[in-house]
Design an enzyme around this catalytic site. Structure first.
Site, mmCIF file in Angstrom:
data_model
loop_
_atom_site.group_PDB
_atom_site.id
_atom_site.type_symbol
_atom_site.label_atom_id
_atom_site.label_comp_id
_atom_site.label_asym_id
_atom_site.label_seq_id
_atom_site.Cartn_x
_atom_site.Cartn_y
_atom_site.Cartn_z
ATOM 1 C CG ASP A 87 -1.903 -0.953 0.940
ATOM 2 O OD1 ASP A 87 -2.301 -2.159 0.477
ATOM 3 O OD2 ASP A 87 -3.115 -1.167 1.883
ATOM 4 C CG HIS A 234 1.868 -0.033 4.799
ATOM 5 N ND1 HIS A 234 1.961 -1.530 5.327
ATOM 6 C CD2 HIS A 234 1.236 0.486 3.796
ATOM 7 C CE1 HIS A 234 0.230 -1.095 5.153
ATOM 8 N NE2 HIS A 234 0.110 0.494 5.037
#
Length: 266
Positions: A87, A234
């Site tokens: 992400d 992430h």
């Protein structure tokens, strides 16, 4: 007492003190020995292994394949499959590092892109797509309160990211939408569905955005993985050096455990 006898007695006393000190420290100096042996102890520390049944008694997934709001939480693939998702990118330094690791291990992942970042780094969006990874819409501004916004704002956030990705890679598919902060809601999911996107959640979250360190990130994934797991990681949104450091070992640990890396079913 003669001078010679006095000197001999003093010499005996000095020797006795030295011998006594040596006997009181059989290690030859505790502090230096501890410093010298510490690296060997660190290297010898056993790695934490995958839990045999981390989710339920029979090792099945802890969540439904698709939840009540219509969010996909599992890969939707048969067998011992697992999906890596990243992400908040693309990031100019961290995304290339993640891509290189995935390339080295022949693993395909899903990248949930923030529209503002996709506009800044279209070349990285193209690189992600050229490497065969799936793209996911993570909204333009990463607004975690999106479910509380009017429908036109929600649509602009989702469609705007689609436009940014389309500008970078014309014609590329963006089959998934991921809610900022994981705040999935039926009203947002409905708009994503109108744009032909499947809301994509996860079932394993090591909290790498908190920066707990590479070992903690790896161990959490290893202890909570299960068949069909979607793992949240992430590559943007802050310092992700711990994630990048942990990633090769995460992949190797899961491969050794018999997991197959896939992309979720759209």
């Amino acid at each position: 007492m003669s001078r010679e006898l006095r000197a001999a007695l003093i010499l005996c006393l000095v020797v006795g003190v030295i011998v006594g000190a040596a006997r009181s420290d059989p290690q030859g100096g505790g502090t230096s020995a501890a410093v010298e042996t510490a690296p060997a102890q660190v290297k010898a520390a056993p790695q934490r292994l995958l839990a045999l049944n981390p989710a339920t008694a029979d090792g099945s997934a802890p969540v439904a394949d698709v939840d009540d709001a219509g969010t996909r939480r599992l890969t939707g693939r048969e067998g011992d499959t697992v999906a890596l998702t990243f992400d908040d990118g693309p990031h100019p330094d961290q995304t290339p590092a993640v891509l290189e690791i995935l390339r080295d291990h022949d693993v395909t992942a899903t990248f949930c892109l923030v529209g503002e970042m996709a506009r800044l780094y279209p070349d990285l969006v193209r690189q992600i797509a050229d490497d065969g990874h799936r793209l996911c819409d993570h909204t333009i501004t990463h607004d975690t309160s999106l479910p509380d916004k009017p429908a036109d704002v929600i649509e602009d956030e989702i469609a705007g990211t689609l436009d940014a990705i389309e500008a970078a890679v014309p014609g590329v598919e963006v089959p998934f939408y991921r809610a900022p902060g994981g705040n999935f809601a039926a009203n947002v999911n409905e708009i994503a569905a109108e744009l032909d996107q499947v809301p994509l959640g996860w079932s394993v979250d090591p909290g790498d955005w908190r920066k707990p360190g590479a070992r903690a990130i790896h161990d959490y994934v290893a202890e909570h993985v299960h068949p069909g797991a979607i793992i949240l990681l992430h590559d943007g949104g802050g310092d992700r050096s711990g994630t990048i450091e942990a990633l090769p070992e995460i992949i190797e640990t899961l491969i050794d455990a018999g997991y197959e890396f896939v992309v979720p079913r759209a």
